[in-house]
Motif scaffolding. Structure first.
Motif, PDB file in Angstrom:
ATOM      1  N   ASN A 145      41.168  36.077  27.266  1.00  0.00           N
ATOM      2  CA  ASN A 145      40.549  35.125  28.200  1.00  0.00           C
ATOM      3  C   ASN A 145      39.946  33.960  27.436  1.00  0.00           C
ATOM      4  O   ASN A 145      39.455  34.121  26.324  1.00  0.00           O
ATOM      5  CB  ASN A 145      39.444  35.836  29.000  1.00  0.00           C
ATOM      6  N   ARG A 146      39.999  32.772  28.070  1.00  0.00           N
ATOM      7  CA  ARG A 146      39.423  31.564  27.454  1.00  0.00           C
ATOM      8  C   ARG A 146      37.967  31.797  27.069  1.00  0.00           C
ATOM      9  O   ARG A 146      37.540  31.502  25.967  1.00  0.00           O
ATOM     10  CB  ARG A 146      39.556  30.406  28.455  1.00  0.00           C
ATOM     11  N   THR A 147      37.185  32.361  28.006  1.00  0.00           N
ATOM     12  CA  THR A 147      35.768  32.587  27.736  1.00  0.00           C
ATOM     13  C   THR A 147      35.574  34.037  27.297  1.00  0.00           C
ATOM     14  O   THR A 147      35.679  34.966  28.109  1.00  0.00           O
ATOM     15  CB  THR A 147      34.939  32.306  29.019  1.00  0.00           C
TER      16      THR A 147
ATOM     17  N   LYS B 208      33.036  36.614  29.109  1.00  0.00           N
ATOM     18  CA  LYS B 208      33.380  37.265  30.385  1.00  0.00           C
ATOM     19  C   LYS B 208      34.196  38.528  30.146  1.00  0.00           C
ATOM     20  O   LYS B 208      34.036  39.536  30.832  1.00  0.00           O
ATOM     21  CB  LYS B 208      34.179  36.292  31.257  1.00  0.00           C
TER      22      LYS B 208
ATOM     23  N   SER C  69      43.874  31.803  36.824  1.00  0.00           N
ATOM     24  CA  SER C  69      44.375  30.915  37.883  1.00  0.00           C
ATOM     25  C   SER C  69      45.378  29.912  37.336  1.00  0.00           C
ATOM     26  O   SER C  69      45.818  29.020  38.077  1.00  0.00           O
ATOM     27  CB  SER C  69      43.210  30.235  38.601  1.00  0.00           C
TER      28      SER C  69
ATOM     29  N   ALA D  82      39.777  37.127  32.744  1.00  0.00           N
ATOM     30  CA  ALA D  82      38.630  38.033  32.883  1.00  0.00           C
ATOM     31  C   ALA D  82      37.738  37.544  34.027  1.00  0.00           C
ATOM     32  O   ALA D  82      36.517  37.643  33.970  1.00  0.00           O
ATOM     33  CB  ALA D  82      37.849  38.116  31.567  1.00  0.00           C
TER      34      ALA D  82
ATOM     35  N   GLY E  41      37.255  37.368  38.479  1.00  0.00           N
ATOM     36  CA  GLY E  41      37.010  38.395  39.488  1.00  0.00           C
ATOM     37  C   GLY E  41      38.187  39.334  39.683  1.00  0.00           C
ATOM     38  O   GLY E  41      38.007  40.550  39.799  1.00  0.00           O
ATOM     39  N   ALA E  42      39.401  38.791  39.713  1.00  0.00           N
ATOM     40  CA  ALA E  42      40.583  39.634  39.963  1.00  0.00           C
ATOM     41  C   ALA E  42      40.808  40.584  38.788  1.00  0.00           C
ATOM     42  O   ALA E  42      41.080  41.779  38.984  1.00  0.00           O
ATOM     43  CB  ALA E  42      41.817  38.763  40.181  1.00  0.00           C
TER      44      ALA E  42
ATOM     45  N   THR F 276      49.711  37.734  39.039  1.00  0.00           N
ATOM     46  CA  THR F 276      49.011  37.902  40.321  1.00  0.00           C
ATOM     47  C   THR F 276      49.214  36.701  41.247  1.00  0.00           C
ATOM     48  O   THR F 276      48.894  36.771  42.434  1.00  0.00           O
ATOM     49  CB  THR F 276      47.498  38.111  40.107  1.00  0.00           C
TER      50      THR F 276
END
Ligand code: NAP
Length: 283
Positions: free
Chosen positions: A149-151, A154, A197, A126, A128-129, A224
């Motif tokens: 997502n981990r967080t 976001k 990432s 979650a 920018g991409a 990605t």
């Protein structure tokens, strides 16, 4: 004469100069695309410099959000996702656009013949991409999007932004470490987009437990990242159609090229340019 460039921090790894110059050369426009390392604190000063000296800019991490406050106008799709990866500069007036979403949409068509409209997506990530592409997908008729997502906060922020756009896309969150929720999210999607990432470094763990993936002829997976990640390796073992991030970079760059020149780029030339060593003329 350099009139176009990519900026980022870091940026020396960027494949955009070779890719874009391949397209410019095919149109008989020389090699006008360079590269510049710009730190976050230098961005406002750079934008004012670009206003007078360049015609087009691509922005990569970490500038895509911050630049939104520095442009004169944003296209609707950039305003929707609050992200700008392309500047078009005309007589000192700066238009900010976001081509990441359409780039991923076209990559899915190219790699899997998969449309966004009516499809169910699971986004790992979650950042920018994920934000730029998922919001574009929601606005392009995606049926549903689950964010893992981990967080959590976001993901919730992106979900709120999508809800505010009044699309028909249903959005929800699944914690990546929660096996049951992830198994259900994987089972009930047509396409997994890996947009964390994790995988950039060889010893990174996968974004979720890969044992949850099963042989499934209806699922496709897009990572990605340009490398052969653990996720892609597992997908191939299971015969799940999958692809790395190359075509997304090509297609988002092609869309920037169209905006700048009004011309159709030679995509095969751009794909060849992508394979050349990264980097370019520093400006
Ligand atoms: P970003 O804004 O920094 O987001 C990073 C994402 O990765 C977040 O979801 C973050 O989770 C997650 N993450 C990072 N480290 C993690 C860890 N140790 N454990 C779990 N999750 C972790 O970066 P971005 O711009 O979105 O880029 C994300 C990826 O997309 C990158 O790999 C980049 O190469 C790729 N990308 C590809 C293209 C292309 O054209 N192919 C274009 C843009 C980006 P948290 O929210 O919990 O921090």
């Amino acid at each position: 004469m350099i009139k176009y460039l990519v900026i980022g921090d870091p940026v020396s790894h960027s494949r955009s100069p070779k890719m874009q110059n391949a397209a410019f050369e095919k149109c008989g426009l020389g090699s006008p695309y360079g590269i510049r390392h710009v730190k976050p604190e230098e961005l406002p000063q750079f934008v004012e410099y670009a206003r007078k000296n360049f015609r087009g800019v691509n922005l990569t991490v970490p500038h895509k959000q911050m630049v939104c406050d520095l442009v004169d106008e944003m296209t609707p799709r950039a305003a929707n996702c609050k992200s700008v990866n392309t500047l078009l500069i005309t007589d000192g007036y700066i238009l900010g656009d976001s081509t990441d979403g359409v780039g991923l949409e076209q990559a899915l068509r190219y790699n899997f013949d998969l449309p966004v409209n009516g499809k169910r997506f699971l986004f790992a990530g979650a950042g920018g991409a994920a934000r730029a592409t998922a919001i574009h997908f929601a606005c392009s008729g995606a049926e549903s999007i689950v964010f893992a997502n981990r967080t959590e906060s976001k993901a919730v922020e992106i979900i709120r932004d999508i809800e505010a756009l009044n699309t028909t896309c249903r959005c929800s969150f699944a914690a990546p470490q929660e096996r049951e929720a992830m198994a259900a999210a994987i089972k009930n999607c047509d396409c997994i987009i890996q947009a964390t990432s994790l995988g950039l470094k060889d010893d990174d763990p996968p974004p979720f437990d890969l044992e949850l993936l099963k042989e499934n002829t209806d699922l496709v997976i897009f990572d990605t990242i340009y490398k052969n990640t653990k996720l892609l390796q597992r997908a191939r073992e299971l015969n799940i159609p999958c692809s790395g991030g190359k075509e997304m970079l090509i297609q988002q760059g092609a869309e920037s090229f169209r905006l700048w020149t009004g011309m159709e780029p030679d995509l095969d030339a751009m794909r060849e340019g992508f394979e050349l060593p990264p980097g370019g003329v520093e400006v």
